[in-house]
Design a protein around this motif. Structure first.
Motif, PDB file in Angstrom:
ATOM      1  N   VAL A   7       0.863  -1.193   0.000  1.00 18.55           N
ATOM      2  CA  VAL A   7       0.000   0.000   0.000  1.00 18.55           C
ATOM      3  C   VAL A   7       0.893   1.234   0.000  1.00 18.55           C
ATOM      4  O   VAL A   7       1.697   1.417   0.915  1.00 18.55           O
ATOM      5  CB  VAL A   7      -0.927   0.021   1.232  1.00 18.55           C
ATOM      6  N   PRO A   8       0.777   2.101  -1.011  1.00 21.10           N
ATOM      7  CA  PRO A   8       1.678   3.252  -1.094  1.00 21.10           C
ATOM      8  C   PRO A   8       1.270   4.399  -0.181  1.00 21.10           C
ATOM      9  O   PRO A   8       0.097   4.563   0.163  1.00 21.10           O
ATOM     10  CB  PRO A   8       1.567   3.676  -2.564  1.00 21.10           C
ATOM     11  N   HIS A   9       2.265   5.167   0.212  1.00 21.36           N
ATOM     12  CA  HIS A   9       2.065   6.439   0.899  1.00 21.36           C
ATOM     13  C   HIS A   9       2.607   7.543  -0.006  1.00 21.36           C
ATOM     14  O   HIS A   9       3.240   7.269  -1.027  1.00 21.36           O
ATOM     15  CB  HIS A   9       2.801   6.464   2.239  1.00 21.36           C
ATOM     16  N   ARG A  10       2.343   8.764   0.365  1.00 18.92           N
ATOM     17  CA  ARG A  10       2.900   9.900  -0.368  1.00 18.92           C
ATOM     18  C   ARG A  10       4.041  10.485   0.446  1.00 18.92           C
ATOM     19  O   ARG A  10       3.880  10.779   1.632  1.00 18.92           O
ATOM     20  CB  ARG A  10       1.831  10.968  -0.617  1.00 18.92           C
ATOM     21  N   LEU A  11       5.174  10.645  -0.188  1.00 21.23           N
ATOM     22  CA  LEU A  11       6.308  11.300   0.453  1.00 21.23           C
ATOM     23  C   LEU A  11       6.371  12.737  -0.063  1.00 21.23           C
ATOM     24  O   LEU A  11       6.764  12.983  -1.207  1.00 21.23           O
ATOM     25  CB  LEU A  11       7.619  10.568   0.152  1.00 21.23           C
ATOM     26  N   LEU A  12       5.961  13.678   0.761  1.00 24.95           N
ATOM     27  CA  LEU A  12       6.034  15.096   0.418  1.00 24.95           C
ATOM     28  C   LEU A  12       7.370  15.638   0.920  1.00 24.95           C
ATOM     29  O   LEU A  12       7.674  15.530   2.118  1.00 24.95           O
ATOM     30  CB  LEU A  12       4.884  15.872   1.064  1.00 24.95           C
ATOM     31  N   SER A  13       8.152  16.209   0.034  1.00 24.86           N
ATOM     32  CA  SER A  13       9.455  16.756   0.405  1.00 24.86           C
ATOM     33  C   SER A  13       9.584  18.162  -0.147  1.00 24.86           C
ATOM     34  O   SER A  13       9.323  18.397  -1.340  1.00 24.86           O
ATOM     35  CB  SER A  13      10.595  15.878  -0.139  1.00 24.86           C
ATOM     36  N   VAL A  14       9.986  19.084   0.707  1.00 26.26           N
ATOM     37  CA  VAL A  14      10.145  20.481   0.306  1.00 26.26           C
ATOM     38  C   VAL A  14      11.493  20.970   0.803  1.00 26.26           C
ATOM     39  O   VAL A  14      11.833  20.810   1.980  1.00 26.26           O
ATOM     40  CB  VAL A  14       9.026  21.368   0.894  1.00 26.26           C
TER      41      VAL A  14
END
Length: 419
Positions: free
Chosen positions: A220-227
Motif C-alpha cells: 500500500v503506497p504512501h505519499r512522500l512530500l518533500s520540500v
C-alpha cells in the motif's frame, strides 16, 4: 570500488536493467546472459548458487520471491559475503519502495516494468557507489550531529500534525537531522533508503512521490512530500490523500519554518567533522563510524582536521584513503569477528561466514604501515576508529573507549520523548 549489477527475471532470464559504478564498463548482453545461465544451470540441478570468487572479483547471486534475480560483480575485498548480500537486499527493497512488492512478484508486462524501474536508478547508483556515507554498509541511518538541531523538534512536530500525519523528518546535508517518534519507529533500512531518496532529489525543489515502505507497507503506497526549506535542508512527511503539495507550500511552510531559518542555516553550516564542540576528540583520531545498534542510527566522519604539530601530522592520510581503510576494516570485521545486526532482523540467505572465534569478541584491532584501526562491539553500540600510525599501541584502546563514551550522549533516543 568498481561494481556491476544485473537485474533479470527469474523465469526466462529477461534483462530488466544493468548498472555499473566506479571505473567499470557496462556489461555486454552476452556477459549478462552468461551470469544468468550459470545460476539457472545450478538451479535446474537442485543447487542454490550463492557466490563465487575469481582472481580479481566476487560474484554474488540472489533470487527474490522466485521472481527477480540480482547479480552483483565487484572487487573482492576479503570481507564476508554478508555485505554483498546486504547490498543486494537494499537494491531489491529500493525497487519495492518505488514500485511495490506486487509489481515485482506478479510480472505481467516486462517491457512496462523495465520502463518503470528507471525511477530507481538514482538510489541504486548511490548504493553501488557508496560514496561518503556508511549507512548502507551498517544498515542504519546516518545522522547529523548539531547542537542547534534539537530546537527544530517543536516546529517539526507542529508541521507534521498540520499535515495530518505522524511521520516526518528534516534532512540536512544528506543526513537525518531531526524526526518524529513514528519516523524513528521505521526499520533502519527504511530510514536509510528514504534518506537516499531525499538526497537524490533536485536541489531547491518540492516533490510529491508515491512510496511503499518495504517492511511496514510493501503493498500500500504512501505519499512522500518533500520540500527544500533551504539549499541543503529538506523537510519530508509521509501522508495519505491530504494535504496536497500546493497546500503545504502555500499555507504551511512559511508559517512553521520561517522563524527557524537561522537555525536551519546554522545546521547546514555545521562542521564537516560532524562532532559538536562539546565532544573532545583525540588529535590522533583520523576518522570514525559509531552506531547505535538498537536505534539504528550511525554517526561518521573521515574529515577530522589534523592538528598542527600533533602526532597525526607526521603521517597524514587523505580523506579518501581514510574512508577506504575504515570501510575495509568494517567489512573484514563484521561477519567474521563481530556478529551482523540486520534492521529489520532477517536471516541472510547466503549463510553468514562462521565467526572466527567460538566466543563473542568485543574488541579487535588492525595495524598498517600508515595507520591503526580499533573496533569495539558492545551491547548497544559499535565503534570503528582509524588512528594515525604515530599513536602508541597502548593508548589506542583507552582512547577508543573514552571516545565511544562521549558519542553515546549523541544517540539520544528520540522515540522516548513525548511528541
Amino acid at each position: 570500488m568498481a561494481a556491476h549489477l544485473v537485474c533479470l527475471t527469474n523465469e526466462g532470464g529477461v534483462p530488466l536493467f544493468s548498472r555499473s559504478a566506479g571505473s567499470a564498463k557496462p556489461l555486454a548482453f552476452a556477459e549478462q546472459g552468461m551470469l544468468y545461465g550459470v545460476q539457472m544451470f545450478a538451479q535446474n540441478h537442485g543447487v542454490t548458487l550463492q557466490s563465487t570468487d575469481t582472481e580479481e572479483a566476487k560474484v554474488v547471486w540472489r533470487v527474490f520471491h522466485d521472481s527477480i534475480v540480482l547479480v552483483l560483480v565487484r572487487g573482492d575485498d576479503g570481507g564476508s559475503d554478508v555485505h554483498a548480500n546486504t547490498l543486494l537486499d537494499h537494491i531489491f527493497q529500493t525497487m519495492v519502495m518505488f514500485l511495490g512488492l506486487d509489481s515485482l512478484t506478479r510480472l505481467k508486462n516486462v517491457e512496462r516494468l523495465r520502463r518503470e524501474l528507471r525511477v530507481c536508478y538514482p538510489v541504486i547508483d548511490s548504493l553501488l557507489e557508496e560514496g561518503n556515507t556508511f549507512d548502507s554498509l551498517s544498515e542504519t541511518v546516518e545522522i547529523l550531529s548539531s547542537v542547534e538541531g534539537a530546537s527544530l523538534q517543536e516546529p517539526l512536530e507542529s508541521f507534521v500534525t498540520d499535515c495530518d500525519s505522524t511521520f516526518g523528518c528534516v534532512h540536512c546535508n544528506g543526513r537525518l537531522l531531526v524526526a518524529t517518534a513514528k519516523w524513528w519507529s521505521l526499520s533502519g533500512q527504511e530510514m536509510m533508503l528514504l534518506c537516499r531518496l531525499v538526497r537524490s532529489l533536485p536541489r531547491n525543489s518540492a516533490s510529491d512521490i508515491p512510496v511503499y515502505l518495504p517492511h511496514a507497507s510493501p503493498k500500500v503506497p504512501h505519499r512522500l512530500l518533500s520540500v527544500h526549506l533551504l539549499s541543503g535542508a529538506v523537510v519530508s512527511v509521509l501522508c495519505l490523500d491530504v494535504p496536497t503539495l500546493s497546500t503545504v507550500q502555500s499555507k504551511l511552510i512559511e508559517s512553521h519554518w520561517l522563524p527557524s531559518f537561522d537555525t536551519l542555516k546554522a545546521c547546514i553550516n555545521s562542521p564537516v567533522t560532524n562532532i559538536p564542540k562539546t565532544v573532545s576528540i583525540d588529535p590522533g583520531i583520523l576518522g570514525f563510524v559509531a552506531m547505535s545498534t538498537d536505534q539504528h542510527k550511525c554517526i561518521a566522519s573521515c574529515e577530522l582536521p589534523i592538528v598542527r604539530e600533533s602526532i597525526a601530522e607526521r603521517r597524514p592520510l587523505t580523506v579518501e584513503k581514510r574512508r577506504r581503510i575504515l570501510s575495509s576494516f568494517y567489512r573484514n570485521t563484521v561477519g567474521s569477528i563481530f556478529p551482523v545486526i540486520h534492521s529489520p532482523e532477517r536471516k541472510d540467505q547466503s549463510g553468514e561466514r562462521p565467526l572466527t572465534f567460538p566466543h563473542s569478541a568485543e574488541e579487535t584491532y588492525m595495524n598498517g604501515l600508515d595507520h591503526k584501526c580499533y573496533a569495539i562491539c558492545s551491547k548497544d553500540a559499535r565503534l570503528f576508529v582509524i588512528f594515525s600510525a604515530a599513536v602508541p599501541h597502548h593508548a589506542v584502546r583507552s582512547v577508543s573507549h573514552q571516545f565511544l563514551d562521549s558519542l553515546r550522549k549523541l544517540f539520544t533516543d528520540i522515540r522516548e520523548k513525548k511528541s
